[in-house]
Design an enzyme around this catalytic site. Structure first.
Site, PDB file in Angstrom:
ATOM      1  N   GLY A   1      21.780   2.952  -2.573  1.00  0.00           N
ATOM      2  CA  GLY A   1      20.796   4.026  -2.556  1.00  0.00           C
ATOM      3  C   GLY A   1      21.456   5.348  -2.883  1.00  0.00           C
ATOM      4  O   GLY A   1      21.112   6.388  -2.320  1.00  0.00           O
TER       5      GLY A   1
ATOM      6  N   GLY B   1      18.086  11.214  -2.217  1.00  0.00           N
ATOM      7  CA  GLY B   1      18.046  11.511  -0.802  1.00  0.00           C
ATOM      8  C   GLY B   1      19.394  11.548  -0.118  1.00  0.00           C
ATOM      9  O   GLY B   1      20.380  12.088  -0.631  1.00  0.00           O
TER      10      GLY B   1
ATOM     11  N   ASP C   1      18.386  -3.696  -8.658  1.00  0.00           N
ATOM     12  CA  ASP C   1      17.600  -3.887  -7.438  1.00  0.00           C
ATOM     13  C   ASP C   1      18.539  -4.363  -6.326  1.00  0.00           C
ATOM     14  O   ASP C   1      19.096  -5.459  -6.397  1.00  0.00           O
ATOM     15  CB  ASP C   1      16.508  -4.922  -7.711  1.00  0.00           C
ATOM     16  CG  ASP C   1      15.629  -5.185  -6.500  1.00  0.00           C
ATOM     17  OD1 ASP C   1      15.856  -4.602  -5.431  1.00  0.00           O
ATOM     18  OD2 ASP C   1      14.686  -6.003  -6.637  1.00  0.00           O
TER      19      ASP C   1
ATOM     20  N   VAL D   1      18.301   2.721   1.878  1.00  0.00           N
ATOM     21  CA  VAL D   1      17.294   2.148   0.995  1.00  0.00           C
ATOM     22  C   VAL D   1      15.897   2.440   1.549  1.00  0.00           C
ATOM     23  O   VAL D   1      15.609   2.149   2.713  1.00  0.00           O
ATOM     24  CB  VAL D   1      17.471   0.626   0.841  1.00  0.00           C
ATOM     25  CG1 VAL D   1      16.356   0.031   0.004  1.00  0.00           C
ATOM     26  CG2 VAL D   1      18.826   0.326   0.194  1.00  0.00           C
TER      27      VAL D   1
ATOM     28  N   TYR E   1       4.879   7.418  12.154  1.00  0.00           N
ATOM     29  CA  TYR E   1       6.249   7.076  11.784  1.00  0.00           C
ATOM     30  C   TYR E   1       6.905   6.184  12.841  1.00  0.00           C
ATOM     31  O   TYR E   1       6.859   4.967  12.736  1.00  0.00           O
ATOM     32  CB  TYR E   1       7.095   8.339  11.530  1.00  0.00           C
ATOM     33  CG  TYR E   1       8.390   7.992  10.833  1.00  0.00           C
ATOM     34  CD1 TYR E   1       8.472   7.990   9.451  1.00  0.00           C
ATOM     35  CD2 TYR E   1       9.518   7.603  11.545  1.00  0.00           C
ATOM     36  CE1 TYR E   1       9.638   7.622   8.792  1.00  0.00           C
ATOM     37  CE2 TYR E   1      10.683   7.233  10.913  1.00  0.00           C
ATOM     38  CZ  TYR E   1      10.742   7.250   9.539  1.00  0.00           C
ATOM     39  OH  TYR E   1      11.887   6.876   8.911  1.00  0.00           O
TER      40      TYR E   1
ATOM     41  N   THR F   1      12.510  14.517   0.822  1.00  0.00           N
ATOM     42  CA  THR F   1      12.989  13.475  -0.074  1.00  0.00           C
ATOM     43  C   THR F   1      11.792  12.812  -0.736  1.00  0.00           C
ATOM     44  O   THR F   1      10.656  12.961  -0.288  1.00  0.00           O
ATOM     45  CB  THR F   1      13.805  12.407   0.676  1.00  0.00           C
ATOM     46  OG1 THR F   1      12.916  11.686   1.571  1.00  0.00           O
ATOM     47  CG2 THR F   1      14.935  13.034   1.494  1.00  0.00           C
TER      48      THR F   1
END
Length: 387
Positions: free
Chosen positions: A51, A55, A113, A141, A239, A276
């Protein structure tokens, strides 16, 4: 050559084009914020950052390169230019690859991926051939879907659990005018919740560690960190108490399981709020971060500032700041009771620092970055970085 003037277009918090020069400048600013390295050896620690093109993963990559001389591999999943420009992450990878070369770091990028077995094989082959082993694995990720090793595709959802949740959310009209509206999100089904854990939980992280161990690529003192978030009570309904929170809880349980493996120390790092591409998709988060910025101003810690602290703790330059659950905490500044009280006071009526938030969101795609001439044509077809 495929130069053209690139303008922002899209709807909501999704832009369909990215500006290469703006993305390059954003990475340059991150590198400047990271500061200079101190006594970095030529053969610095080897890291795999999954990743690495967006971000907190990108911030950890830049901070690691600039301050700690990391070598290794950054993994992203980006689209090259075609009818549209390349994704912003593609251009950020190009910029980070150039930064690695400028700093003399042996660091390369893989585009693929992270969930795919073929990507794991390609990445581990590269690590084995080029470095012989790994010191750090940072897992960052955020994905909408995952196809698991059995070939089953799981789709993640951003929904509450148990009951519908109503929240206020911040949006921008096409002309940039901010607006608040109230939305209600229906609860996830049991299947949706389970699928979100499959995508966003710790299963794939564990597969990476297992593959590294099977290949004998874990060096003495190996450490791995999965980046996570807890956040405010103001956003917990959608969240931490929702489907994503269930996935984060699974991530934390996975850390405990991985730490039982020989030669592995696994942690979750609870980072603070940031703008992000992943966070803007969550109802209420844009408003919350805008209010948080209004309260804290420049004391709001950037992803780079937090990544510097992460690397200092991983490398032993600073002691680990762990909570009672064994999680590494980089978010104490955000969840300070006085800060949260001031944000809560504004939650019912305020919009926060919307000018700052809009500029931050657009900068994710390379727009509104100071010093960039957006009237000039720019080359959009750039090759993936190789070293």
């Amino acid at each position: 050559m495929s130069e053209r003037v690139v303008n922002p277009s899209g709807r909501g918090f999704l832009l369909v084009d990215s500006h290469p020069t703006g993305c390059f400048e954003s990475v340059a600013r991150m590198r400047s914020e990271a500061g200079a390295a101190r006594d970095v050896p030529a053969d610095g620690p080897v890291a795999l950052i999954i990743g690495a093109t967006a971000g907190y993963g990108l911030a950890a990559t830049v901070a690691g390169l600039a301050r700690h001389g990391i070598r290794g591999v950054g993994l992203g999943f980006e689209r090259p230019a075609g009818r549209r420009t390349a994704t912003a992450g593609w251009y950020r990878a190009v910029a980070a690859g150039r930064l690695a070369r400028e700093l003399g770091r042996d660091f390369t990028f893989v585009n693929g991926d992270a969930f795919a077995g073929s990507t794991k094989d390609e990445t581990l082959d590269l690590i084995a051939k080029r470095f012989g082993g790994l010191d750090y694995l940072i897992y960052s990720v955020a994905a909408p879907r995952r196809t698991d090793p059995a070939g089953v595709t799981h789709q993640s959802v951003i929904k509450p659990l148990g009951a519908a949740h109503t929240t206020r959310t911040l949006e921008f009209d096409r002309d940039g005018t901010p607006a608040l509206r109230e939305i209600t999100v229906e609860p996830a089904s049991a299947d949706e919740a389970a699928a979100t854990v499959k995508v966003m939980g710790g299963e794939d992280w564990a597969l990476w560690v297992a593959a590294l161990a099977e290949r004998g690529l874990l060096r003495d003192g190996f450490q791995t960190v999965a980046l996570s978030y807890i956040g405010s009570k103001l956003t917990s309904g959608i969240y931490r108490s929702g489907t994503i929170g269930a996935a984060k809880a699974h991530l934390e349980a996975t850390a405990a399981e991985l730490s039982e493996l020989p030669g592995v120390r696994a942690l979750t790092s609870v980072n603070g709020a940031a703008v992000t591409q992943a966070s803007t998709a969550i109802p209420g988060i844009a408003l919350y971060v805008s209010l948080l910025r209004e309260v804290l101003g420049d004391e709001l810690q950037s992803p780079v500032a937090q990544s510097i602290r992460l690397w200092e703790q991983l490398t032993g330059a600073a002691p680990f700041d762990l909570d009672e659950a064994g999680r590494l905490r980089l978010d104490r500044w955000e969840l300070d009771p006085a800060v949260q009280a001031r944000v809560a006071e504004r939650w019912a009526t305020g919009m926060g620092d919307v000018g700052w938030f809009r500029a931050q969101f657009r900068a994710l795609y390379g727009f509104d970055v100071p010093g960039v001439d957006y009237a000039r044509p720019v080359e959009v077809e750039l090759p993936w970085p190789t070293t």
